[in-house]
Design a protein around this motif. Sequence first.
Motif, PDB file in Angstrom:
ATOM      1  N   GLY A 256       0.794  -1.235   0.000  1.00 44.93           N
ATOM      2  CA  GLY A 256       0.000   0.000   0.000  1.00 44.93           C
ATOM      3  C   GLY A 256       0.816   1.270   0.000  1.00 44.93           C
ATOM      4  O   GLY A 256       0.250   2.369   0.037  1.00 44.93           O
ATOM      5  N   GLY A 257       2.155   1.172  -0.040  1.00 43.43           N
ATOM      6  CA  GLY A 257       3.007   2.366  -0.061  1.00 43.43           C
ATOM      7  C   GLY A 257       2.809   3.163  -1.338  1.00 43.43           C
ATOM      8  O   GLY A 257       2.517   2.590  -2.392  1.00 43.43           O
ATOM      9  N   LEU A 258       2.955   4.494  -1.243  1.00 43.22           N
ATOM     10  CA  LEU A 258       2.761   5.346  -2.412  1.00 43.22           C
ATOM     11  C   LEU A 258       3.981   5.294  -3.321  1.00 43.22           C
ATOM     12  O   LEU A 258       5.108   5.507  -2.882  1.00 43.22           O
ATOM     13  CB  LEU A 258       2.523   6.805  -1.985  1.00 43.22           C
ATOM     14  CG  LEU A 258       1.244   7.096  -1.192  1.00 43.22           C
ATOM     15  CD1 LEU A 258       1.088   8.613  -0.996  1.00 43.22           C
ATOM     16  CD2 LEU A 258       0.020   6.529  -1.889  1.00 43.22           C
TER      17      LEU A 258
ATOM     18  N   PRO B  61      -4.488   9.844  -4.117  1.00 47.84           N
ATOM     19  CA  PRO B  61      -3.440  10.482  -3.303  1.00 47.84           C
ATOM     20  C   PRO B  61      -2.525  11.394  -4.130  1.00 47.84           C
ATOM     21  O   PRO B  61      -1.755  12.154  -3.554  1.00 47.84           O
ATOM     22  CB  PRO B  61      -2.635   9.291  -2.763  1.00 47.84           C
ATOM     23  CG  PRO B  61      -3.494   8.096  -2.929  1.00 47.84           C
ATOM     24  CD  PRO B  61      -4.400   8.377  -4.090  1.00 47.84           C
ATOM     25  N   PHE B  62      -2.606  11.305  -5.455  1.00 42.73           N
ATOM     26  CA  PHE B  62      -1.677  12.052  -6.314  1.00 42.73           C
ATOM     27  C   PHE B  62      -2.323  13.269  -6.973  1.00 42.73           C
ATOM     28  O   PHE B  62      -1.649  14.033  -7.652  1.00 42.73           O
ATOM     29  CB  PHE B  62      -1.129  11.130  -7.407  1.00 42.73           C
ATOM     30  CG  PHE B  62      -0.656   9.803  -6.877  1.00 42.73           C
ATOM     31  CD1 PHE B  62       0.544   9.716  -6.187  1.00 42.73           C
ATOM     32  CD2 PHE B  62      -1.418   8.657  -7.026  1.00 42.73           C
ATOM     33  CE1 PHE B  62       0.982   8.502  -5.677  1.00 42.73           C
ATOM     34  CE2 PHE B  62      -0.991   7.440  -6.521  1.00 42.73           C
ATOM     35  CZ  PHE B  62       0.212   7.360  -5.845  1.00 42.73           C
ATOM     36  N   THR B  63      -3.654  13.404  -6.806  1.00 44.50           N
ATOM     37  CA  THR B  63      -4.356  14.467  -7.540  1.00 44.50           C
ATOM     38  C   THR B  63      -5.350  15.243  -6.682  1.00 44.50           C
ATOM     39  O   THR B  63      -6.143  16.001  -7.212  1.00 44.50           O
ATOM     40  CB  THR B  63      -5.115  13.848  -8.742  1.00 44.50           C
ATOM     41  OG1 THR B  63      -5.908  12.752  -8.270  1.00 44.50           O
ATOM     42  CG2 THR B  63      -4.175  13.381  -9.830  1.00 44.50           C
TER      43      THR B  63
ATOM     44  N   ALA C 106      -0.349  15.941   0.922  1.00 44.51           N
ATOM     45  CA  ALA C 106      -1.634  16.097   1.618  1.00 44.51           C
ATOM     46  C   ALA C 106      -2.204  14.732   1.993  1.00 44.51           C
ATOM     47  O   ALA C 106      -2.731  14.540   3.094  1.00 44.51           O
ATOM     48  CB  ALA C 106      -2.616  16.862   0.732  1.00 44.51           C
ATOM     49  N   ALA C 107      -2.078  13.759   1.059  1.00 44.67           N
ATOM     50  CA  ALA C 107      -2.594  12.411   1.346  1.00 44.67           C
ATOM     51  C   ALA C 107      -1.836  11.788   2.511  1.00 44.67           C
ATOM     52  O   ALA C 107      -2.435  11.176   3.403  1.00 44.67           O
ATOM     53  CB  ALA C 107      -2.471  11.537   0.101  1.00 44.67           C
TER      54      ALA C 107
ATOM     55  N   GLY D 125      -2.877  10.854   6.631  1.00 46.82           N
ATOM     56  CA  GLY D 125      -2.635   9.580   7.318  1.00 46.82           C
ATOM     57  C   GLY D 125      -3.098   8.347   6.572  1.00 46.82           C
ATOM     58  O   GLY D 125      -2.694   7.243   6.900  1.00 46.82           O
ATOM     59  N   VAL D 126      -3.926   8.529   5.537  1.00 51.85           N
ATOM     60  CA  VAL D 126      -4.508   7.349   4.889  1.00 51.85           C
ATOM     61  C   VAL D 126      -3.476   6.544   4.119  1.00 51.85           C
ATOM     62  O   VAL D 126      -3.643   5.359   3.914  1.00 51.85           O
ATOM     63  CB  VAL D 126      -5.650   7.723   3.911  1.00 51.85           C
ATOM     64  CG1 VAL D 126      -6.875   8.213   4.663  1.00 51.85           C
ATOM     65  CG2 VAL D 126      -5.200   8.738   2.878  1.00 51.85           C
ATOM     66  N   ALA D 127      -2.414   7.204   3.660  1.00 50.02           N
ATOM     67  CA  ALA D 127      -1.523   6.520   2.730  1.00 50.02           C
ATOM     68  C   ALA D 127      -0.190   6.100   3.344  1.00 50.02           C
ATOM     69  O   ALA D 127       0.681   5.611   2.648  1.00 50.02           O
ATOM     70  CB  ALA D 127      -1.271   7.432   1.530  1.00 50.02           C
ATOM     71  N   ARG D 128      -0.033   6.269   4.647  1.00 52.17           N
ATOM     72  CA  ARG D 128       1.280   5.963   5.229  1.00 52.17           C
ATOM     73  C   ARG D 128       1.447   4.467   5.457  1.00 52.17           C
ATOM     74  O   ARG D 128       0.593   3.803   6.027  1.00 52.17           O
ATOM     75  CB  ARG D 128       1.463   6.703   6.562  1.00 52.17           C
ATOM     76  CG  ARG D 128       1.633   8.191   6.356  1.00 52.17           C
ATOM     77  CD  ARG D 128       2.323   8.821   7.549  1.00 52.17           C
ATOM     78  NE  ARG D 128       3.759   8.606   7.519  1.00 52.17           N
ATOM     79  CZ  ARG D 128       4.568   9.053   8.462  1.00 52.17           C
ATOM     80  NH1 ARG D 128       4.103   9.697   9.499  1.00 52.17           N
ATOM     81  NH2 ARG D 128       5.862   8.855   8.361  1.00 52.17           N
TER      82      ARG D 128
END
Lengths: 83, 237
Positions: free
Chosen positions: B79-81, B125-127, B226-227, B231-234
């Motif tokens: 799930g990492g960005l 998370p990118f837009t 921002a994502a 906290g959702v994307a960590r």
Amino acid sequence: MSQSRKMTCHIHLKKGVLDPQGVTIKQALENLGYDDVLEVRSSKVFTLTFREDTDGDLTLRAQEICRKLLANPVIEQFTVEEG
Amino acid sequence: MKFGVVTFPGSNCDYDNYMAIKERLLQPVEFIWHKDADIGTFDCICLPGGFSYGDYLRSGAIARFSPVMRAVIDYANRGGLVIGICNGFQVLLESGLLPGAMLRNRSLRFICKYIYLRCENNSTPFTNQIEAGEVVKIPIAHADGNYYSYNGDIKELTANGQVIFRYCTPAGKITDAANPNGSTASIAGICNRKGNVLGMMPHPERAAETLLGSEDGLKVFASTLAALKSGVARVAT
């Protein structure tokens, strides 16, 4: 090293996948007067030379190498032959 | 938030990414060497543009088997960005983290110029810092950017909101003339089903300050930040 230890892998774009190089080469052929060529498709050829003591079926081994690295299954297909 | 930028032999946008993140996004950033199988702790990993391994065989085909990619694939699967830009996008396609493949540009030319992109999904998370349907100006620089996938895949990508950017006119219209490389459905950027892996051919890091002609690209990095802050994307690396 004997001839039978070599495998040749041909990689082509799948049917229906645009081959911009082939299209451009066909245009060049037309410019040269070869208006009888209907289509040009480009491909890649790799020759693998195996160690003589390699175990197993070299065709299967070459196919595995094509699947893993030499060809991209999304756009390409391959054939392998001895020699 | 700590960003990592992978350097492959032949990467040439690694410093651009590094500078955009450090100087414009004002976040800590470190290079990750392609031989590192243990990549440590990062909040987002960028695969930069360039010609990894000389683009031998196919763009991205050799990089996909480098030690660092095993770690990146594992990180993405947890799930990492991950952001792959240009050659980085090609590496993500070859890795199977994103669907499809790249063909040679239909013109057969290397194209390096500013183009316009329409944001097709701003809830990623990118837009998230881009308006829905907003047109951004970001440059491309590639020879193999003609995105191809099966018809069924394209339908699925579209239906799932995985098409993130499309090439368009300055007014946001999708036309064949505004498609620089012949990409199927004018696709310039896609994400995976889970939404944590982005691949895009245009270079947001080259459009991160007005001095360079546009700062629209910064929005991609700002969205990521921002994502992460929400906290959702960590994900632990």
